[in-house]
Motif scaffolding. Structure first.
Motif, PDB file in Angstrom:
ATOM      1  N   THR A 177       0.564  -1.325  -0.415  1.00  0.00           N
ATOM      2  CA  THR A 177       0.480   0.118  -0.027  1.00  0.00           C
ATOM      3  C   THR A 177       0.260   1.204  -0.008  1.00  0.00           C
ATOM      4  O   THR A 177       0.280   1.794  -0.443  1.00  0.00           O
ATOM      5  CB  THR A 177      -0.924  -0.294   1.059  1.00  0.00           C
ATOM      6  OG1 THR A 177      -1.717  -0.923   1.101  1.00  0.00           O
ATOM      7  CG2 THR A 177      -1.614   1.224   1.404  1.00  0.00           C
ATOM      8  N   GLN A 178       1.645   1.194   0.758  1.00  0.00           N
ATOM      9  CA  GLN A 178       2.786   2.501   0.782  1.00  0.00           C
ATOM     10  C   GLN A 178       3.481   2.869  -0.257  1.00  0.00           C
ATOM     11  O   GLN A 178       4.063   3.927  -0.965  1.00  0.00           O
ATOM     12  CB  GLN A 178       4.019   2.582   2.439  1.00  0.00           C
ATOM     13  CG  GLN A 178       5.238   3.045   2.043  1.00  0.00           C
ATOM     14  CD  GLN A 178       4.617   4.419   2.915  1.00  0.00           C
ATOM     15  OE1 GLN A 178       3.555   4.759   2.889  1.00  0.00           O
ATOM     16  NE2 GLN A 178       5.632   5.188   2.142  1.00  0.00           N
ATOM     17  N   ASN A 181       0.998   3.840  -3.145  1.00  0.00           N
ATOM     18  CA  ASN A 181       1.224   4.956  -2.797  1.00  0.00           C
ATOM     19  C   ASN A 181       1.982   6.317  -3.678  1.00  0.00           C
ATOM     20  O   ASN A 181       2.044   6.983  -3.974  1.00  0.00           O
ATOM     21  CB  ASN A 181       0.542   5.779  -1.325  1.00  0.00           C
ATOM     22  CG  ASN A 181      -0.367   5.292  -1.134  1.00  0.00           C
ATOM     23  OD1 ASN A 181      -1.443   4.505  -1.872  1.00  0.00           O
ATOM     24  ND2 ASN A 181      -1.037   4.276   0.219  1.00  0.00           N
ATOM     25  N   GLU A 182       3.155   5.890  -3.267  1.00  0.00           N
ATOM     26  CA  GLU A 182       4.679   7.013  -3.476  1.00  0.00           C
ATOM     27  C   GLU A 182       4.786   6.962  -5.145  1.00  0.00           C
ATOM     28  O   GLU A 182       4.969   7.657  -5.386  1.00  0.00           O
ATOM     29  CB  GLU A 182       5.455   6.016  -2.603  1.00  0.00           C
ATOM     30  CG  GLU A 182       5.998   5.886  -1.239  1.00  0.00           C
ATOM     31  CD  GLU A 182       6.743   4.426  -0.534  1.00  0.00           C
ATOM     32  OE1 GLU A 182       8.054   5.060  -1.538  1.00  0.00           O
ATOM     33  OE2 GLU A 182       7.232   5.352   0.058  1.00  0.00           O
ATOM     34  N   PRO A 226      -5.603   2.347  -5.843  1.00  0.00           N
ATOM     35  CA  PRO A 226      -5.040   4.200  -6.086  1.00  0.00           C
ATOM     36  C   PRO A 226      -4.485   4.343  -7.489  1.00  0.00           C
ATOM     37  O   PRO A 226      -4.517   5.106  -7.739  1.00  0.00           O
ATOM     38  CB  PRO A 226      -4.326   4.288  -4.631  1.00  0.00           C
ATOM     39  CG  PRO A 226      -4.418   3.736  -3.445  1.00  0.00           C
ATOM     40  CD  PRO A 226      -5.361   2.346  -4.317  1.00  0.00           C
ATOM     41  N   ARG A 230      -6.033   6.501 -10.326  1.00  0.00           N
ATOM     42  CA  ARG A 230      -5.464   8.112 -10.676  1.00  0.00           C
ATOM     43  C   ARG A 230      -5.350   7.241 -12.203  1.00  0.00           C
ATOM     44  O   ARG A 230      -4.995   8.206 -13.202  1.00  0.00           O
ATOM     45  CB  ARG A 230      -3.484   7.562 -10.156  1.00  0.00           C
ATOM     46  CG  ARG A 230      -2.781   8.571 -10.963  1.00  0.00           C
ATOM     47  CD  ARG A 230      -3.640  10.049 -10.949  1.00  0.00           C
ATOM     48  NE  ARG A 230      -4.339  10.191  -9.313  1.00  0.00           N
ATOM     49  CZ  ARG A 230      -3.343  10.894  -8.504  1.00  0.00           C
ATOM     50  NH1 ARG A 230      -2.334  11.096  -9.099  1.00  0.00           N
ATOM     51  NH2 ARG A 230      -3.270  11.357  -7.532  1.00  0.00           N
TER      52      ARG A 230
END
Length: 328
Positions: A177-178, A181-182, A226, A230
């Motif tokens: 997840t991290q 997002n990055e 995400p 996007r």
């Protein structure tokens, strides 16, 4: 969840990252009992794109290597099977060298990188895997004794830096997840961002089409959302912009007043058509003759209904929905 969807994603993902830098072979067969390695990579010395753009992954593949990515935490037998593939490949290289009356040096032998979302202490100790004490490698990269030419990468232990981003995308839970997002937060002009977002979005679409989703698959859908959202937003905007540009060009040719009106209308239609084509291609891989015949009927739907149909209906449901239109 079976490894097959993750294998397909991981191979496509790593191929996208590695292709500018060298030769990638997918599912390379090794003789004896036929075995396949997930990624066999040979770097190209004259590559125009430096491996440094891949950070830690680029450091790992700076020489010939095998890469074995795992969706779930690796176990003892999985490590042994990876080693079997490596040693079988060594046997192939040695036999080839003998036929050509050459020899194989230690520096000619490829190394093996096993990518796992996590590695237990018991597993690391059992295989004698240790962190590098030279300072050349970050936390989370564990090397087996030297002559094994093998390393285990515990993705959840990698530092949260841009250097490790492309490996952390292959992790699980909060690690993945991290990383996603990055990735989404990277500048739009980043050389890797767009293609990787599309690969992640397509992975999510394929998982979502499965029946009776497992807990792992539901987790993946959440992790990948995400990137999917996007990608969809940017794809729609790209379609609108291309449509507007085409409309402006036609408007200039047809006259100022009339052109502006027709240009706006044409641009809107072209943008909507491109959105439909992109979403069909994203969901089903390519647009064949049957799918291409659904584009016009889809264009007739209100945009909200059209988007829901494109995102939620399976291929068969989509064809059945417009069967009458296709036969008229």
């Amino acid at each position: 969840m079976t490894r097959q969807p993750h294998d397909q994603f991981a191979k496509q993902y790593l191929t996208e990252l590695l292709t500018p830098h060298g030769q990638v072979q997918i599912s390379r067969e090794i003789t004896s009992e036929v075995r396949q390695v997930d990624i066999w990579f040979l770097p190209t010395p004259s590559s125009s794109t430096p491996l440094q753009v891949l950070g830690l992954l680029g450091q790992m593949v700076s020489t010939a290597c095998l890469v074995e990515p795992f969706r779930n935490a690796i176990g003892y037998m999985a490590v042994r099977n990876c080693l079997l593939k490596l040693f079988a490949l060594y046997g192939d290289l040695q036999r080839k060298a003998r036929r050509e009356k050459n020899s194989v040096s230690e520096t000619d032998l490829p190394c093996l990188w096993i990518l796992s979302p996590s590695c237990s202490t018991k597993l690391l100790n059992g295989f004698g895997a240790k962190l590098d004490d030279s300072g050349n490698w970050v936390e989370g990269v564990y090397f087996l004794p030297e002559l094994f030419k093998t390393a285990l990468v515990a993705i959840n232990q990698l530092p949260l830096t841009e250097e490790t981003l492309w490996l952390r995308v292959l992790g699980r839970n909060r690690t993945q997840t991290q990383a996603i997002n990055e990735l989404v937060a990277l500048p739009v002009g980043h050389p890797l961002r767009g293609n990787i977002l599309e690969i992640l979005a397509n992975w999510r679409i394929k998982i979502e089409e499965s029946e009776d989703l497992t807990e792992d698959e539901r987790e993946l859908i959440m992790n990948l959302s995400p990137a999917y959202l996007r990608w969809r937003e940017e794809t729609l905007e790209q379609g609108r912009e291309q449509g507007r540009e085409q409309g402006r060009e036609q408007g200039r040719e047809q006259g100022r007043e009339q052109g502006r009106e027709q240009g706006r209308e044409q641009g809107n239609l072209e943008g909507q058509r491109l959105m439909v084509e992109n979403l069909l291609a994203g969901r089903f891989g390519s647009i064949d003759l049957e799918l291409s015949q659904t584009i016009e009927p889809l264009m007739q739907l209100p945009i909200t209904e059209r988007t829901q149909v494109l995102l939620n209906l399976s291929r068969q449901e989509l064809l059945e929905r417009f069967r009458k239109s296709l036969s008229d």
